[in-house]
Design a protein around this motif. Structure first.
Motif, PDB file in Angstrom:
ATOM      1  N   LEU A  54       0.833  -1.196   0.000  1.00  0.00           N
ATOM      2  CA  LEU A  54       0.000   0.000   0.000  1.00  0.00           C
ATOM      3  C   LEU A  54       0.870   1.249   0.000  1.00  0.00           C
ATOM      4  N   SER A  55       0.667   2.125  -0.995  1.00  0.00           N
ATOM      5  CA  SER A  55       1.364   3.409  -1.036  1.00  0.00           C
ATOM      6  C   SER A  55       0.469   4.432  -1.720  1.00  0.00           C
ATOM      7  N   VAL A  56       0.688   5.690  -1.393  1.00  0.00           N
ATOM      8  CA  VAL A  56      -0.077   6.773  -2.009  1.00  0.00           C
ATOM      9  C   VAL A  56       0.169   6.774  -3.513  1.00  0.00           C
ATOM     10  N   GLU A  57       1.430   6.601  -3.890  1.00  0.00           N
ATOM     11  CA  GLU A  57       1.778   6.613  -5.310  1.00  0.00           C
ATOM     12  C   GLU A  57       1.021   5.538  -6.084  1.00  0.00           C
ATOM     13  N   LYS A  58       1.028   4.316  -5.576  1.00  0.00           N
ATOM     14  CA  LYS A  58       0.398   3.206  -6.298  1.00  0.00           C
ATOM     15  C   LYS A  58      -1.126   3.250  -6.213  1.00  0.00           C
ATOM     16  N   CYS A  59      -1.667   3.515  -5.033  1.00  0.00           N
ATOM     17  CA  CYS A  59      -3.130   3.491  -4.867  1.00  0.00           C
ATOM     18  C   CYS A  59      -3.795   4.736  -5.433  1.00  0.00           C
ATOM     19  N   TYR A  60      -3.363   5.875  -4.965  1.00  0.00           N
ATOM     20  CA  TYR A  60      -4.048   7.119  -5.313  1.00  0.00           C
ATOM     21  C   TYR A  60      -3.654   7.626  -6.696  1.00  0.00           C
ATOM     22  N   HIS A  61      -2.355   7.769  -6.928  1.00  0.00           N
ATOM     23  CA  HIS A  61      -1.908   8.341  -8.197  1.00  0.00           C
ATOM     24  C   HIS A  61      -2.091   7.383  -9.367  1.00  0.00           C
ATOM     25  N   GLN A  62      -1.818   6.088  -9.149  1.00  0.00           N
ATOM     26  CA  GLN A  62      -1.942   5.116 -10.235  1.00  0.00           C
ATOM     27  C   GLN A  62      -3.271   4.366 -10.199  1.00  0.00           C
ATOM     28  N   LYS A  63      -4.126   4.711  -9.249  1.00  0.00           N
ATOM     29  CA  LYS A  63      -5.487   4.148  -9.128  1.00  0.00           C
ATOM     30  C   LYS A  63      -5.510   2.627  -9.001  1.00  0.00           C
ATOM     31  N   ASP A  64      -4.532   2.065  -8.300  1.00  0.00           N
ATOM     32  CA  ASP A  64      -4.481   0.621  -8.055  1.00  0.00           C
ATOM     33  C   ASP A  64      -5.120   0.339  -6.690  1.00  0.00           C
ATOM     34  N   TRP A  65      -6.440   0.461  -6.634  1.00  0.00           N
ATOM     35  CA  TRP A  65      -7.178   0.388  -5.374  1.00  0.00           C
ATOM     36  C   TRP A  65      -7.256  -1.022  -4.793  1.00  0.00           C
ATOM     37  N   CYS A 139       5.802   1.952   1.023  1.00  0.00           N
ATOM     38  CA  CYS A 139       4.899   0.852   0.692  1.00  0.00           C
ATOM     39  C   CYS A 139       4.807  -0.100   1.901  1.00  0.00           C
ATOM     40  N   ALA A 140       3.593  -0.418   2.323  1.00  0.00           N
ATOM     41  CA  ALA A 140       3.407  -1.223   3.536  1.00  0.00           C
ATOM     42  C   ALA A 140       2.513  -2.433   3.264  1.00  0.00           C
ATOM     43  N   VAL A 141       2.816  -3.513   3.949  1.00  0.00           N
ATOM     44  CA  VAL A 141       1.968  -4.701   3.951  1.00  0.00           C
ATOM     45  C   VAL A 141       1.827  -5.178   5.395  1.00  0.00           C
TER      46      VAL A 141
END
Length: 188
Positions: A54-65, A139-141
C-alpha cells in the motif's frame, strides 16, 4: 520490499505450534478463518509484495485500489506473519467471544479497509506537510494496523487491568501504544 527466503519458515512453524497449543477447537470461526487466510496467502501470495503493498503513489496516483484489499493480507516474511497472527490469535479469541462471530467479521473487514485508508491519508499528509515526496512512495503490507485497531477496541470494551507485553505488565490504557512500539522495533 522483497520476501526474505529461508529454507525453513521458523516463524510459521512457531505460529502453527501456538495455534495447536491453544487447540483449533478453542479458536472461534472468524479468528480461525482470518489466521488460515493470512497463512494461505503467505504461502501462496496472490501477487508479489511489490504489487500488493500500500502506497499513495500506487493506490491514489496510479489508481491501483485493489492494494487496499491485498496489503493487510500479505506479510514480508515468516516472522512478520508470526508476530501479527500470534497477536490476532489472542485478540481474536477474546473479542470474537465478546462480540459474536458476525460482528467480529464485520469489524475485521471494516478495520482492514479503514486502516489502509488512514495509512494513505497519513502518508499523503506527511508528504505534503513536510514537503517530502518519499512518503508517497512508502509501501506497507501486513495486518498490524488491524491489530492496533482491535487492541483499541479491546481496551474500550474491557477498560482497566493489565496485559503482558513481551514479559512486562502494562496497563491496558497504554498497552496498544507499547505493543505498537514493540512491533515496530521487532519487525519494522
Amino acid at each position: 520490499m522483497h520476501r526474505r527466503s529461508r529454507g525453513v519458515n521458523i516463524g510459521l512453524l512457531l505460529l502453527l505450534s501456538q495455534i495447536f497449543q491453544v487447540g483449533i477447537n478453542n479458536v472461534p470461526p472468524v479468528t480461525l478463518a482470518t489466521l488460515a487466510l493470512n497463512i494461505w496467502l503467505f504461502l501462496n501470495p496472490l501477487k508479489p509484495l511489490l504489487s500488493s503493498c500500500l502506497s499513495v503513489e500506487k493506490c491514489y496516483h496510479q489508481k491501483d485500489w485493489q492494494r487496499l484489499l491485498l496489503s493487510p493480507l500479505h506479510h514480508a516474511d515468516d516472522w512478520h506473519l508470526y508476530f501479527n497472527m500470534a497477536s490476532m490469535l489472542w485478540k481474536g479469541i477474546h473479542l470474537e467471544r465478546r462480540l459474536g462471530s458476525r460482528w467480529f467479521a464485520y469489524v475485521i473487514v471494516t478495520f482492514s479497509l479503514l486502516t489502509g485508508v488512514v495509512y494513505l491519508f497519513l502518508e499523503f499528509a506527511l508528504a505534503e506537510f513536510l514537503n517530502e515526496p518519499d512518503f508517497k512512495r512508502n509501501c506497507a503490507v501486513g495486518f498490524s494496523g488491524v491489530l492496533f485497531a482491535l487492541k483499541v477496541l479491546n481496551n474500550h470494551c474491557c477498560p482497566g487491568g493489565f496485559v503482558n507485553v513481551l514479559g512486562f505488565p502494562v496497563s491496558n490504557r497504554f498497552a496498544c501504544w507499547v505493543e505498537l512500539l514493540a512491533i515496530h522495533f521487532i519487525s519494522p
